[in-house]
Write a protein that holds these residues in place. Sequence first.
Motif, PDB file in Angstrom:
ATOM      1  N   HIS A 403       0.875  -1.096   0.068  1.00 54.45           N
ATOM      2  CA  HIS A 403       0.042   0.015  -0.229  1.00 54.45           C
ATOM      3  C   HIS A 403       0.782   1.144  -0.156  1.00 54.45           C
ATOM      4  O   HIS A 403       2.095   1.118   0.154  1.00 54.45           O
ATOM      5  CB  HIS A 403      -0.762  -0.037   1.291  1.00 54.45           C
ATOM      6  CG  HIS A 403      -0.047   0.062   2.562  1.00 54.45           C
ATOM      7  ND1 HIS A 403       0.536  -0.882   3.171  1.00 54.45           N
ATOM      8  CD2 HIS A 403       0.075   1.361   3.328  1.00 54.45           C
ATOM      9  CE1 HIS A 403       1.158  -0.403   4.215  1.00 54.45           C
ATOM     10  NE2 HIS A 403       1.155   0.906   4.431  1.00 54.45           N
ATOM     11  N   ASP A 405       1.167   5.224   1.824  1.00 48.97           N
ATOM     12  CA  ASP A 405       0.598   5.861   3.023  1.00 48.97           C
ATOM     13  C   ASP A 405      -0.251   7.237   2.441  1.00 48.97           C
ATOM     14  O   ASP A 405      -0.875   7.704   3.339  1.00 48.97           O
ATOM     15  CB  ASP A 405       1.758   6.101   3.944  1.00 48.97           C
ATOM     16  CG  ASP A 405       1.916   4.838   4.612  1.00 48.97           C
ATOM     17  OD1 ASP A 405       1.313   3.857   4.714  1.00 48.97           O
ATOM     18  OD2 ASP A 405       2.994   4.846   5.584  1.00 48.97           O
ATOM     19  N   HIS A 471       4.745   0.117  -0.150  1.00 50.82           N
ATOM     20  CA  HIS A 471       5.455  -0.690   1.106  1.00 50.82           C
ATOM     21  C   HIS A 471       4.465  -1.712   1.667  1.00 50.82           C
ATOM     22  O   HIS A 471       3.357  -1.433   1.509  1.00 50.82           O
ATOM     23  CB  HIS A 471       6.325  -0.101   1.773  1.00 50.82           C
ATOM     24  CG  HIS A 471       5.289   1.033   2.863  1.00 50.82           C
ATOM     25  ND1 HIS A 471       4.766   2.066   2.230  1.00 50.82           N
ATOM     26  CD2 HIS A 471       4.661   0.705   3.872  1.00 50.82           C
ATOM     27  CE1 HIS A 471       4.169   2.592   3.099  1.00 50.82           C
ATOM     28  NE2 HIS A 471       3.906   1.905   4.061  1.00 50.82           N
TER      29      HIS A 471
HETATM   30 FE   LIG Z   1       2.496   2.235   5.503  1.00 55.64          FE
END
Ligand SMILES: [Fe+2]
Length: 654
Positions: A403, A405, A471
Amino acid sequence: GFFSAVARLEKLVQEEREIVAAVKQHIQNGGKVSADMKRYVDSFDDNNTVPEPDYIAHHPVRAYFLIKRLSKITLSETKKLTGKEVQLPTVEDLHMTALALIVLQDVYSLDMRSLVQGQLVMVSQSTNGAEPQITEICGKDPTFTLDPSDTYYIGEVACKENKFYQAVLWFNLTLEIMREKEKSLLKIGDEQTDRPGPRMRDVLLKLADTVQKIKWDRDVFMAVSKLGAKKTNAEGLSHLSNLLENAISSLSKPIRTEIPHINYENLCRLGVLKNRAPHPTLTCRYVRPNPYFYLSPAKMELLHERSPLVALYHDVITDKEVNKMKDIALRRMGRSPVVADDGGEMFSRTRVSETGWIFDTEHPMIAKLSRRVGYITGLDVNLPYGEAFQVLNYGLGGFYEPHVDYFRDEQPVLLTNGQRIATFLFYLSDVKAGGATVFTRLNLTVPAVKNSAVVFHDLKKSLAFEQDSEHAGCPVLMGSKWNIMAALLAFVGDILTKNRQLPNINAIGNPFSERQLERFCFHHVPVIGALSYSAFSTNILAYKAFDELFTSRHLVVANCLLLNSHLGIGLYLFNTPTIRAANTRWRVAWSVYGSAMFNFGSILLWATVKEIIPEHAVLRVGFGVLSSVCFLLVGKKYLDHVDTKLAKSKPKQK
Ligand SMILES: [Fe+2]
Ligand SMILES: O=C(O)CCC(=O)C(=O)O
């Protein structure tokens, strides 16, 4: 749920001991219990030494047994017998623990025959046809051996989760184990029906059904229909068994297309190996991202230098801080959400952990931690620029699939009103195996190392999304993974009006700039020095009040104030243009001389005045503060005067 945080399992092991002890006591006293409960407590041998909670809770197979046996007893009876408010694992917990085993086996290519004996063995298939690499992560313990009913159940869970390929593996394994137990295929038809666990016929049919779901096979289909409703048909079953063997050998692991899965899994496997060996291309430096780190620089490992920056900082959080954060978080943890496409929150199979939110205003220790994040990144961590800390504990097999952030375009930023520009992820525990953080587009694996933190950018300098910051948190194979995730926000509107660019993030390991150092030495230290000088006057003029205030620390405080005052005034003098014009030796001499004259002169003056003004604390403190401000101002004015004079008289340099 118990499945979503290992910390809950640790507690459950403790509680189980109390439950068993209470129930055994009850039975000894002649009390009655249900058959299930009797069977449950009888499985505990009094003579066996009880294993440590971590021994059970940190291992996926052992935890499966814990959850399984506890989900067989009823809550009402347990409450009645123990007289305590208890929580027991539910059917969902058992389901999710089985799912954890499926995921772990899959991601880490665990050898299944070892896994059923509680042994964790990773088999890495090499691409160039060489021998597969075998890594033993945990030895076997025969007390925890999965039997066919367990492996069959796990297969069923895989089916329910639409993981048909994995289901085939687990059903096939079930068959293998059963065959070995039966020793011979011939017995297939005349199985004893009173034996507990699944029957071979059922497993075969289930396997056939699952294989068909992946790839329809005419022969298998025919064989199944031929079997019909006939209960015993040894020949038909062994024919089906042979057909299935063929069909299965032609299956291969499906590739998930929605996420960069192959890379994710390879990097995760590397994480397990890397726990054992240091990275070959390690670049470490001591850095001083801020004057705060002047005496004890931060230990930085630069993991990715070009955009996005990824850096690992060692020892940036103390054990004391770790324990405090875990303590607070434990009391308020709940299943971690992910941000849904409509900006709301939802629970997802793509993230298995629990989160407790902690604000830095809650405790001075946490505020200090938050400031440290600010010093390292050079970013504003105060509300609304820093989000609250998210303390995370993963479940067994817990993970966070690849995903980013930052909030994507389609996600209105309801939560925060700001955009995330950098992520600061602390590791609060060493994970025994697995649980690395991997950057799927950078080919980067960062194993969780206690007390360290990984820092990376979520946006590019141009404010564009940093897609390469994608990540994931790898599944926890063994152990308990604790994190703190601190997201640093920027308000894009702010940035656009102010600088038209992202604020500089200095977590690049640059030493703090010369300008910053100068400002620290010649501005901050003198200001602190001036304040200390003023405060020190009280020690002379109102000694008693000062003593009452600091009691046993009087001497330390007084000496620190005087030292600050010397340092501050000395450094200030050292940097005035007039003195700066001289060579270093004279600069030092005049600064020391000036500071000594000024400080000790003032002390002598205050000591003399003390004898003549009345013994009245407020009056004396007032006089001290007032006089010190006067002296400082007069001194500064004098220096400024000399400096301007000198600047004017200085012949212009060509
Ligand atoms: Fe994350
Ligand atoms: O646990 C990890 O390693 C990654 C966690 C993460 O990416 C997040 O919480 O956003």
